[in-house]
Enzyme design. Structure first.
Site, PDB file in Angstrom:
ATOM      1  N   SER A 135       0.814  -1.216   0.000  1.00 58.39           N
ATOM      2  CA  SER A 135       0.000   0.000   0.000  1.00 58.39           C
ATOM      3  C   SER A 135       0.847   1.264   0.000  1.00 58.39           C
ATOM      4  O   SER A 135       0.371   2.327  -0.403  1.00 58.39           O
ATOM      5  CB  SER A 135      -0.949   0.009   1.201  1.00 58.39           C
ATOM      6  OG  SER A 135      -0.224  -0.153   2.410  1.00 58.39           O
ATOM      7  N   ASP A 384      -3.200   5.992  11.978  1.00 59.14           N
ATOM      8  CA  ASP A 384      -2.330   5.516  10.898  1.00 59.14           C
ATOM      9  C   ASP A 384      -1.034   6.318  10.883  1.00 59.14           C
ATOM     10  O   ASP A 384      -1.004   7.475  10.461  1.00 59.14           O
ATOM     11  CB  ASP A 384      -3.063   5.650   9.555  1.00 59.14           C
ATOM     12  CG  ASP A 384      -2.290   5.057   8.390  1.00 59.14           C
ATOM     13  OD1 ASP A 384      -1.108   4.682   8.582  1.00 59.14           O
ATOM     14  OD2 ASP A 384      -2.849   4.965   7.290  1.00 59.14           O
ATOM     15  N   HIS A 387       1.102   5.076   6.603  1.00 61.99           N
ATOM     16  CA  HIS A 387       0.913   5.730   5.302  1.00 61.99           C
ATOM     17  C   HIS A 387       1.139   7.237   5.451  1.00 61.99           C
ATOM     18  O   HIS A 387       1.355   7.731   6.552  1.00 61.99           O
ATOM     19  CB  HIS A 387      -0.494   5.434   4.764  1.00 61.99           C
ATOM     20  CG  HIS A 387      -0.747   3.964   4.586  1.00 61.99           C
ATOM     21  ND1 HIS A 387      -1.374   3.204   5.540  1.00 61.99           N
ATOM     22  CD2 HIS A 387      -0.419   3.128   3.584  1.00 61.99           C
ATOM     23  CE1 HIS A 387      -1.443   1.946   5.129  1.00 61.99           C
ATOM     24  NE2 HIS A 387      -0.864   1.872   3.947  1.00 61.99           N
TER      25      HIS A 387
END
Length: 407
Positions: A135, A384, A387
Site C-alpha cells: 500500500s 495511521d 501511510h
C-alpha cells in the site's frame, strides 16, 4: 441618449446581473478548489518552467539534507485531485494543523528542483512506469498521479477495476503507469480463514518470484518497494516444503525463523530474478526504494493506542538513529541491493537506489493519524502512522524519482 440607455440596459439589466451573480456564487462556493482560501494551490502554468530539465544528482547526494519552510506548497489538494485514497485524505477528514504541508526537502549542497508535471510528462512520453509493492507503493503512485493532475488526468484502463493491480494511461503522452500489488515481492497465499485480526498465517514461497518479475521487460522504469507486510504472521516455504515461520510458537513443527529471515530472502530472490533476465531482458531501469519508517508510533504500538501527533518535521540533529525493526529491515535491504547491483552491472542490468528513509524519518508529522476516517468509523488502523497524507511529505518521492529518471 437612446444609445446610452441601451448600453446601460445591456450591461446592468436583469440578465447580465443574474449571470454575474451566478459566476460569483460558483467562485465563492468553490473557493478552496480554486486556491482562494484554505490550502491554496498554484495553477499548473505557474509550475511549468522554461528552464532546462537537468538532474542535480551529479552535484550532490539528494538523499541527505533537511526539510526547510516552503510557503508555496502544496501544489494540489483533495479537491483538485480525485486520486487520493480515503485513508490518506487528511484534508477531507479535517486535519486541523496544515503546517505539515509547508515544507520542502533541501539536499545538502544543492537545491532540489520542484516537480514540474509538464516537464515530467514530456520526458516520459512513449514510456511505461511500474510501481511494485504494497500500500505504500500505491501511496507513492497516487502522489504521482496527483502531482501530474495539475497538467493532465489519465484514463483508468485496469483490466479489473476492483483488483489491486492498476493501469493508468495518459493518451496525449502515450505514457502508462502500472501498479503491481505484491506486498511480499515473492509468491504468497493469504490465510484460509478470516484474517481481520491478523491471527492467520500467510504462506510465503520464498524461492519463487512473484508474477510481476516476468513483466519487468515491458517497462522503462520499475520502482520496487516492500517492508511492512513481513511483520505479519507467516509460514515459509522453500522448494514447496515448509521450512519455518514467523510469530508461530512452533505450532507447525518448524522453527520460528523470524520476519527478518523472510524479508531478506524475499529481496534476494526478487533482485536475483531481475538480474536473471539480463541486460537484454531489462530494457529500462530498476529503482529500489528503501523502506518507509514504521517507527513513528509514539506512546504505544499501532494496536495499543500508539499515535503520531507531531505537527512539524524534526531537524537532522533531532532524529534518533534507526533501531529495532526499521534498522534490521533497512540493513538487510541495503545489503541485498548492493549485492544485486554488483551482479546486475556484470549483466548490464541498470539498478538504482532511492534511499529516502533518512528524509522520511524526519517527518513523523506527515501521517494521517486519526484523520484518514470519520471519528466514529471503525477501522483497523485507527491511528495511521504508516501511510502518508496526500498532499504531504511523500510527494518528495516523486521529486527524487524525476531526478533519478533524468540521471
Amino acid at each position: 441618449m437612446k444609445k446610452l440607455h441601451y448600453v446601460v440596459k445591456v450591461l446592468f439589466g436583469p440578465v447580465p446581473v443574474y449571470f454575474s451573480a451566478l459566476a460569483i456564487l460558483i467562485l465563492l462556493t468553490n473557493a478552496q478548489y480554486f486556491g482562494l482560501v484554505g490550502v491554496g494551490v498554484p495553477r499548473a502554468a505557474k509550475l511549468a518552467s522554461s528552464t532546462p530539465v537537468v538532474s542535480v544528482m551529479k552535484y550532490c547526494d539528494i538523499f541527505r539534507g533537511e526539510w526547510v519552510p516552503d510557503a508555496e506548497a502544496p501544489y494540489y489538494n483533495h479537491k483538485t485531485c480525485g486520486m487520493i485514497q480515503e485513508h490518506q485524505n487528511c484534508l477531507k477528514y479535517g486535519r486541523p494543523d496544515l503546517g505539515f504541508l509547508k515544507w520542502r526537502w533541501r539536499p545538502s549542497g544543492c537545491e532540489l528542483p520542484r516537480f514540474d508535471p509538464v516537464q515530467f510528462l514530456q520526458f516520459v512520453r512513449h514510456k511505461k512506469l511500474a510501481f511494485v509493492g504494497d500500500s505504500l507503493a500505491r501511496n507513492h503512485m497516487q502522489s504521482l498521479l496527483c502531482l501530474l493532475s495539475q497538467a493532465a488526468y489519465p484514463k483508468d484502463i485496469s483490466p479489473n477495476p476492483t483488483d489491486q493491480n492498476k493501469v493508468y494511461y495518459y493518451r496525449a503522452y502515450n505514457f502508462t503507469i502500472n501498479m503491481f500489488w505484491s506486498p511480499f515481492l515473492v509468491r504468497a497465499r493469504e490465510p484460509a480463514h478470516d484474517d481481520a485480526a491478523h491471527t492467520g498465517h500467510y504462506s510465503l514461497y520464498l524461492d519463487e518470484p512473484d508474477g510481476w518479475v516476468a513483466e519487468v521487460p515491458r517497462f522503462d522504469y520499475v520502482l520496487v518497494s516492500a517492508a511492512n507486510w513481513f511483520s505479519r504472521p507467516s509460514l515459509f516455504y522453500e522448494k514447496r516444503r515448509l521450512i519455518g515461520c514467523s510469530f508461530c510458537n512452533r505450532q507447525y513443527g518448524v522453527p520460528d525463523l523470524s520476519l527478518y529471515y523472510s524479508q531478506r530472502k524475499a529481496w534476494r530472490v526478487s533482485l536475483q530474478a531481475i538480474n536473471a533476465l539480463g541486460g537484454g531482458g531489462v530494457r529500462g531501469r530498476v529503482i529500489v526504494r528503501m523502506l518507509s519508517p514504521m517507527s513513528h508510533f509514539e506512546n504505544g504500538t499501532w494496536d495499543q493506542g500508539g499515535n503520531c501527533k507531531r505537527t512539524e518535521p524534526l531537524r537532522g540533529n533531532q532524529t534518533a538513529a534507526m533501531d529495532g525493526r526499521d534498522l534490521r529491515f533497512y540493513t538487510a535491504q541495503m545489503e541485498e541491493y548492493r549485492e544485486a547491483e554488483k551482479e546486475g552491472k556484470a549483466k548490464e542490468v541498470r539498478m538504482m537506489l532511492m534511499d529516502a528513509t533518512a528524509a522520511m524519518l524526519m517527518r513523523p508529522d506527515g501521517h494521517p493519524s486519526r484523520y484518514g476516517h470519520w471519528p466514529d468509523e471503525k477501522v483497523q488502523l485507527y491511528n495511521d502512522c504508516i501511510h502518508w497524507c496526500l498532499p504531504g511529505p511523500i510527494d518528495v518521492w516523486n521529486d527524487l524519482l524525476f531526478q533519478m529518471i533524468l540521471a
